[in-house]
Design a protein around this motif. Sequence first.
Motif, PDB file in Angstrom:
ATOM      1  N   THR A 167       0.780  -1.256   0.336  1.00 13.63           N
ATOM      2  CA  THR A 167      -0.215   0.122   0.203  1.00 13.63           C
ATOM      3  C   THR A 167       0.147   1.135   0.297  1.00 13.63           C
ATOM      4  O   THR A 167       2.304   0.920   0.498  1.00 13.63           O
ATOM      5  N   ALA A 224       0.145   1.093 -10.124  1.00 16.74           N
ATOM      6  CA  ALA A 224      -1.127   0.356  -9.970  1.00 16.74           C
ATOM      7  C   ALA A 224      -1.848  -0.798  -9.677  1.00 16.74           C
ATOM      8  O   ALA A 224      -1.466  -1.419 -11.063  1.00 16.74           O
ATOM      9  N   LEU A 225      -1.708  -2.066  -8.956  1.00 16.57           N
ATOM     10  CA  LEU A 225      -2.105  -3.297  -8.986  1.00 16.57           C
ATOM     11  C   LEU A 225      -3.636  -3.465  -9.782  1.00 16.57           C
ATOM     12  O   LEU A 225      -4.583  -2.576  -8.375  1.00 16.57           O
ATOM     13  N   THR A 226      -3.801  -4.683  -9.552  1.00 18.87           N
ATOM     14  CA  THR A 226      -5.575  -4.528 -10.442  1.00 18.87           C
ATOM     15  C   THR A 226      -5.724  -5.698  -9.812  1.00 18.87           C
ATOM     16  O   THR A 226      -5.435  -7.157  -8.980  1.00 18.87           O
ATOM     17  N   GLY A 227      -7.683  -6.320  -9.528  1.00 16.29           N
ATOM     18  CA  GLY A 227      -7.921  -7.625  -9.485  1.00 16.29           C
ATOM     19  C   GLY A 227      -7.755  -7.534  -7.537  1.00 16.29           C
ATOM     20  O   GLY A 227      -8.422  -6.479  -6.466  1.00 16.29           O
ATOM     21  N   ASP A 252      -5.102  -7.274  -6.041  1.00 11.65           N
ATOM     22  CA  ASP A 252      -4.105  -6.877  -4.892  1.00 11.65           C
ATOM     23  C   ASP A 252      -4.831  -4.691  -5.217  1.00 11.65           C
ATOM     24  O   ASP A 252      -3.754  -4.115  -5.344  1.00 11.65           O
ATOM     25  N   THR A 253      -6.390  -4.753  -5.371  1.00  9.71           N
ATOM     26  CA  THR A 253      -5.864  -3.548  -5.726  1.00  9.71           C
ATOM     27  C   THR A 253      -6.074  -2.663  -5.003  1.00  9.71           C
ATOM     28  O   THR A 253      -6.448  -3.055  -3.411  1.00  9.71           O
ATOM     29  N   ARG A 303      -3.388  -1.529  -4.092  1.00  4.22           N
ATOM     30  CA  ARG A 303      -1.614  -1.821  -3.388  1.00  4.22           C
ATOM     31  C   ARG A 303      -0.524  -1.840  -4.952  1.00  4.22           C
ATOM     32  O   ARG A 303      -1.386  -1.310  -6.251  1.00  4.22           O
ATOM     33  N   PHE A 304       0.198  -1.449  -4.487  1.00  2.00           N
ATOM     34  CA  PHE A 304       0.786  -1.070  -5.783  1.00  2.00           C
ATOM     35  C   PHE A 304       2.521  -1.116  -6.298  1.00  2.00           C
ATOM     36  O   PHE A 304       2.804  -2.223  -5.142  1.00  2.00           O
TER      37      PHE A 304
END
Length: 83
Positions: A11, A36-39, A41-42, A44-45
């Motif tokens: 984060t 930025a991560l997705t799915g 892991d939204t 989180r970076f």
Amino acid sequence: MADLEVWLIGTRPELDAAARALAAIGHVLQPGQRVALTGADTGRFRTYARIHVPTTTPPQPQHEPAPGALIDLDAARQHRRTA
């Protein structure tokens, strides 16, 4: 001195804390851009950093535990043997 390359995922506050810790041990040569991560892991970076660190670090000050604090005696004994 050596260069250390790391990928960090977390984060924003976690990445900020990691960046401060890494800057304390060396010089950040190439900070990466946060992606930025997705799915699942939204929120989180992911980022990359290259850090120039000394091959030896100065000894850290020893802190005495607070009165009544629990102490890991095995770890303390091991630390005294290697210090």
